[in-house]
Design an enzyme around this catalytic site. Structure first.
Site, PDB file in Angstrom:
ATOM      1  N   ASP A  96      41.552  43.569 -19.880  1.00 58.63           N
ATOM      2  CA  ASP A  96      42.803  42.905 -20.216  1.00 58.63           C
ATOM      3  C   ASP A  96      43.971  43.811 -19.858  1.00 58.63           C
ATOM      4  OD1 ASP A  96      44.348  40.778 -21.082  1.00 58.63           O
ATOM      5  OD2 ASP A  96      44.156  41.235 -23.211  1.00 58.63           O
ATOM      6  N   GLY A  97      45.105  43.187 -19.639  1.00 60.33           N
ATOM      7  CA  GLY A  97      46.353  43.891 -19.389  1.00 60.33           C
ATOM      8  C   GLY A  97      47.399  43.406 -20.370  1.00 60.33           C
ATOM      9  N   GLU A 118      46.529  43.787 -15.479  1.00 63.55           N
ATOM     10  CA  GLU A 118      45.272  43.022 -15.455  1.00 63.55           C
ATOM     11  C   GLU A 118      44.374  43.535 -14.332  1.00 63.55           C
ATOM     12  OE1 GLU A 118      44.176  40.753 -17.569  1.00 63.55           O
ATOM     13  OE2 GLU A 118      45.953  39.927 -18.548  1.00 63.55           O
ATOM     14  N   ASP A 141      40.608  37.395 -18.679  1.00 58.78           N
ATOM     15  CA  ASP A 141      41.400  36.272 -19.179  1.00 58.78           C
ATOM     16  C   ASP A 141      42.564  35.964 -18.235  1.00 58.78           C
ATOM     17  OD1 ASP A 141      43.257  38.261 -19.722  1.00 58.78           O
ATOM     18  OD2 ASP A 141      43.261  37.953 -21.885  1.00 58.78           O
ATOM     19  N   HIS A 146      43.164  35.653 -26.374  1.00 58.67           N
ATOM     20  CA  HIS A 146      43.687  35.467 -27.741  1.00 58.67           C
ATOM     21  C   HIS A 146      43.046  34.266 -28.437  1.00 58.67           C
ATOM     22  CE1 HIS A 146      46.586  38.467 -26.525  1.00 58.67           C
ATOM     23  NE2 HIS A 146      46.875  37.723 -25.479  1.00 58.67           N
ATOM     24  N   ASP A 175      41.994  43.592 -25.287  1.00 56.66           N
ATOM     25  CA  ASP A 175      43.412  43.405 -25.571  1.00 56.66           C
ATOM     26  C   ASP A 175      43.940  44.556 -26.436  1.00 56.66           C
ATOM     27  OD1 ASP A 175      45.906  41.689 -25.693  1.00 56.66           O
ATOM     28  OD2 ASP A 175      45.398  41.774 -27.822  1.00 56.66           O
TER      29      ASP A 175
END
Length: 156
Positions: A9-10, A47, A69, A125, A135
């Protein structure tokens, strides 16, 4: 060949702005976490950096299930990359591909490497434990970038 699940994740506080990336690597009962950040970046760059750094961390060829994501990363790697390369790293609109430096690194790691990669999209999320950890790691990367900048400012 070892099997490994990677969640990436970023995060970016402002876009552009301070950003972070995070990756969770899981193989059996073994886990490894990675994170980092930059002061002036974009969410898409973070990301991509998360995926690049996770793949760089692998020491031998692996069967990788890569959970992202980011539709930007997923579609870039599974749909757009071939066309961009055929057009000399130009989009369908004949514009330069954004983040070409990272796309080229990712292309080399994925298509020039010895890993077998399966790409999976996961809704961000939404309670997926691996994505939530990635995250949190990305947010640690933002904090690290900001604290490094603060420390530099305090020393000057």
């Amino acid at each position: 060949m070892n099997s490994i699940d990677i969640y990436t994740d970023g995060a970016c506080k402002g876009n552009p702005g301070p950003g972070g990336w995070g990756a969770l690597l899981k193989s059996g009962h073994t886990e490894k976490t990675l994170f980092g950040g930059e002061l002036e970046t974009t969410n898409n760059r973070m990301e991509m950096t998360a995926v690049i750094e996770a793949l760089r961390a692998l020491k031998r060829p692996c069967k990788v299930t890569l959970h992202v994501d980011s539709q930007y990363v997923l579609k870039g790697m599974t749909e757009w990359l071939t066309g961009w390369k055929a057009k000399g790293w130009k989009t369908a609109a004949k514009q330069p591909v954004k983040n070409v430096d990272l796309w080229q690194q990712l292309d080399a790691l994925v298509n020039g490497g010895s890993h077998h990669i399966e790409w999976r999209w996961v809704k961000g999320h939404a309670g997926d434990p691996g994505n939530e950890r990635a995250d949190a790691l990305a947010n640690l990367g933002v904090e690290q970038a900001l604290s490094g900048a603060q420390a530099q400012t305090n020393r000057t």
